[in-house]
Design a protein around this motif. Structure first.
Motif, PDB file in Angstrom:
ATOM      1  N   GLY A   1       0.845  -1.248   0.133  1.00  0.00           N
ATOM      2  CA  GLY A   1       0.101   0.060   0.007  1.00  0.00           C
ATOM      3  C   GLY A   1       0.837   1.349  -0.080  1.00  0.00           C
ATOM      4  N   PRO A   2       0.268   2.296   0.220  1.00  0.00           N
ATOM      5  CA  PRO A   2       1.015   3.589   0.298  1.00  0.00           C
ATOM      6  C   PRO A   2       1.605   3.620   1.454  1.00  0.00           C
ATOM      7  N   VAL A   3       2.471   4.679   1.489  1.00  0.00           N
ATOM      8  CA  VAL A   3       3.437   4.929   2.716  1.00  0.00           C
ATOM      9  C   VAL A   3       2.453   5.026   4.044  1.00  0.00           C
TER      10      VAL A   3
ATOM     11  N   VAL B 237       5.352  -2.955   1.357  1.00  0.00           N
ATOM     12  CA  VAL B 237       5.600  -3.081  -0.016  1.00  0.00           C
ATOM     13  C   VAL B 237       4.992  -1.783  -0.678  1.00  0.00           C
ATOM     14  N   THR B 238       5.615  -1.092  -1.295  1.00  0.00           N
ATOM     15  CA  THR B 238       5.047   0.306  -1.811  1.00  0.00           C
ATOM     16  C   THR B 238       5.926   0.857  -3.033  1.00  0.00           C
ATOM     17  N   ASP B 239       5.088   1.117  -4.176  1.00  0.00           N
ATOM     18  CA  ASP B 239       5.372   1.820  -5.372  1.00  0.00           C
ATOM     19  C   ASP B 239       4.211   2.395  -5.955  1.00  0.00           C
ATOM     20  N   LYS B 240       4.615   3.578  -6.528  1.00  0.00           N
ATOM     21  CA  LYS B 240       3.331   4.125  -7.124  1.00  0.00           C
ATOM     22  C   LYS B 240       3.157   3.329  -8.456  1.00  0.00           C
ATOM     23  N   LYS B 241       3.947   2.417  -9.055  1.00  0.00           N
ATOM     24  CA  LYS B 241       3.511   1.473  -9.887  1.00  0.00           C
ATOM     25  C   LYS B 241       2.535   0.381  -9.718  1.00  0.00           C
TER      26      LYS B 241
ATOM     27  N   LYS C 123       4.401  -2.379  26.598  1.00  0.00           N
ATOM     28  CA  LYS C 123       5.727  -2.301  26.506  1.00  0.00           C
ATOM     29  C   LYS C 123       6.136  -2.288  24.894  1.00  0.00           C
ATOM     30  N   LYS C 124       4.956  -3.212  24.115  1.00  0.00           N
ATOM     31  CA  LYS C 124       5.684  -3.189  22.573  1.00  0.00           C
ATOM     32  C   LYS C 124       5.223  -1.829  22.038  1.00  0.00           C
ATOM     33  N   VAL C 125       4.197  -1.110  22.559  1.00  0.00           N
ATOM     34  CA  VAL C 125       3.852   0.174  21.940  1.00  0.00           C
ATOM     35  C   VAL C 125       5.152   1.145  22.359  1.00  0.00           C
ATOM     36  N   MET C 126       5.624   1.041  23.399  1.00  0.00           N
ATOM     37  CA  MET C 126       6.681   1.945  23.623  1.00  0.00           C
ATOM     38  C   MET C 126       7.997   1.516  22.901  1.00  0.00           C
ATOM     39  N   LYS C 127       8.293   0.421  22.472  1.00  0.00           N
ATOM     40  CA  LYS C 127       9.286   0.015  21.867  1.00  0.00           C
ATOM     41  C   LYS C 127       9.305   0.311  20.327  1.00  0.00           C
ATOM     42  N   TYR C 128       7.988  -0.076  19.737  1.00  0.00           N
ATOM     43  CA  TYR C 128       7.975   0.148  18.273  1.00  0.00           C
ATOM     44  C   TYR C 128       7.392   1.403  17.992  1.00  0.00           C
ATOM     45  N   LYS C 129       6.819   2.309  18.778  1.00  0.00           N
ATOM     46  CA  LYS C 129       6.052   3.540  18.200  1.00  0.00           C
ATOM     47  C   LYS C 129       6.944   4.515  17.388  1.00  0.00           C
ATOM     48  N   LYS C 130       8.228   4.508  17.364  1.00  0.00           N
ATOM     49  CA  LYS C 130       9.249   5.198  16.629  1.00  0.00           C
ATOM     50  C   LYS C 130       9.921   4.376  15.401  1.00  0.00           C
ATOM     51  N   TYR C 131       9.168   3.276  15.192  1.00  0.00           N
ATOM     52  CA  TYR C 131       9.902   2.473  14.176  1.00  0.00           C
ATOM     53  C   TYR C 131       9.121   2.970  12.793  1.00  0.00           C
ATOM     54  N   TYR C 132      10.115   3.444  11.704  1.00  0.00           N
ATOM     55  CA  TYR C 132       9.496   3.915  10.810  1.00  0.00           C
ATOM     56  C   TYR C 132      10.261   3.515   9.469  1.00  0.00           C
ATOM     57  N   THR C 133       9.395   3.575   8.186  1.00  0.00           N
ATOM     58  CA  THR C 133       9.782   3.378   7.098  1.00  0.00           C
ATOM     59  C   THR C 133      10.939   4.342   6.509  1.00  0.00           C
ATOM     60  N   VAL C 134      11.756   4.199   5.529  1.00  0.00           N
ATOM     61  CA  VAL C 134      12.568   5.070   5.073  1.00  0.00           C
ATOM     62  C   VAL C 134      11.854   6.044   4.231  1.00  0.00           C
TER      63      VAL C 134
END
Length: 287
Positions: A67-69, A89-93, A196-207
């Motif tokens: 999907g989109p970002v 998995v993302t791409d304008k195509k 605990k997982k929210v605190m761990k992963y909330k700053k996990y971002y895609t490029v």
């Protein structure tokens, strides 16, 4: 060696709020005009994967979405609930992909990951209701599939036994790995987010999220949600998006069922004939 489970999830428009701007001129859904939510049956699928993880040591659950970002939001939600890894998995195509193109793209992503024991996804998405993507992915991966899964009855390192929910009963099916499972809404609901997982992963971002928000790049690679495009997966460009999609959407309507007056009918021939006439006059039954 790890036992690898892929969970296919999707961010979908909330079809309970379909308005006049819900469709673009090219026949694709205008997703920016509708609130985005985690596809309900994909949550059931995630719960099934997490329950299997609890029974088999060294299990790694990877959530994948196409999907989109902004679809990275549901990947973080999957991490909050217990997934170990996430891939966008993302791409304008990919824009305008129907089930055929979508299943092709997802199958490429699964192949890129490598050795996989189980692929699990919801039976269908509420923005299409086709129930085709899961089976099509299985066909492209050339692995067996179990659809309409409701419960994991037995699971070992070699095979899995599933109870399927059918229209007029249930069925027990056993299959060896690798295989694909699509999960029915009658399966157990997904667990709540873990604080605990929210605190761990909330700053996990895609490029892309980092670039869009001008974030400082995180140096530790495993703190970034992986992001793959068509080139990363060596995709055939002719099989993507609208060019790879034989299905075209002509119109989207918001159907609201309204209760009207009730009629009490007996089993007499007269009442049956009257009912048939009403159904025919309302175009609910062909003559």
């Amino acid at each position: 060696m790890n036992f690898n489970i892929i969970v296919l999830i999707k961010q979908v428009p909330d079809t309970r709020n379909v308005g006049k701007d819900a469709m673009k001129s090219d026949g694709t859904v205008n997703r920016t005009a509708l609130p985005a939510i985690f596809n309900p049956e994909d949550l059931n699928a995630l719960e099934m994967a997490l329950r299997i993880k609890e029974q088999i040591p060294n299990t790694v659950v990877t959530a994948i979405t196409m999907g989109p970002v902004r679809a990275a939001d549901i990947l973080r939600e999957a991490l909050y609930r217990g997934a170990d890894k996430a891939v966008l998995v993302t791409d304008k195509k990919f824009a305008g992909s129907d089930t055929l193109a979508t299943s092709y793209i997802l199958s490429l992503a699964i192949k890129k990951i490598g050795r996989v024991n189980l692929v699990i996804g919801g039976r269908q998405a509420i923005d299409g209701d086709t129930a085709q993507v899961g089976p099509q992915v299985a066909e492209k991966l050339n692995i067996p599939q179990i659809t309409y899964a409701e419960e994991v009855v037995k699971v070992t390192n070699d095979n899995i036994q599933i109870k399927r929910r059918l229209e007029r009963g249930v069925e027990l099916v056993e299959v060896a790995y690798p295989c694909l499972i699509t999960v029915h809404s009658s399966a157990p609901p997904c667990r709540f987010k873990n604080a605990k997982k929210v605190m761990k992963y909330k700053k996990y971002y895609t490029v892309s999220e980092q670039q869009n928000e001008n974030m400082n790049c995180i140096s530790i690679l495993d703190r970034v949600i992986e992001e793959w495009n068509a080139s990363d997966m060596n995709a055939n460009m002719e099989m993507l998006g609208l060019s790879g999609s034989p299905t075209k959407v002509k119109k989207i309507d918001n159907i609201v069922l309204v209760q009207k007056d009730n009629k009490l009918l007996t089993a007499s021939e007269y009442d049956i004939a009257l009912l048939m006439e009403d159904l025919s006059n309302n175009h609910l039954l062909g003559k």
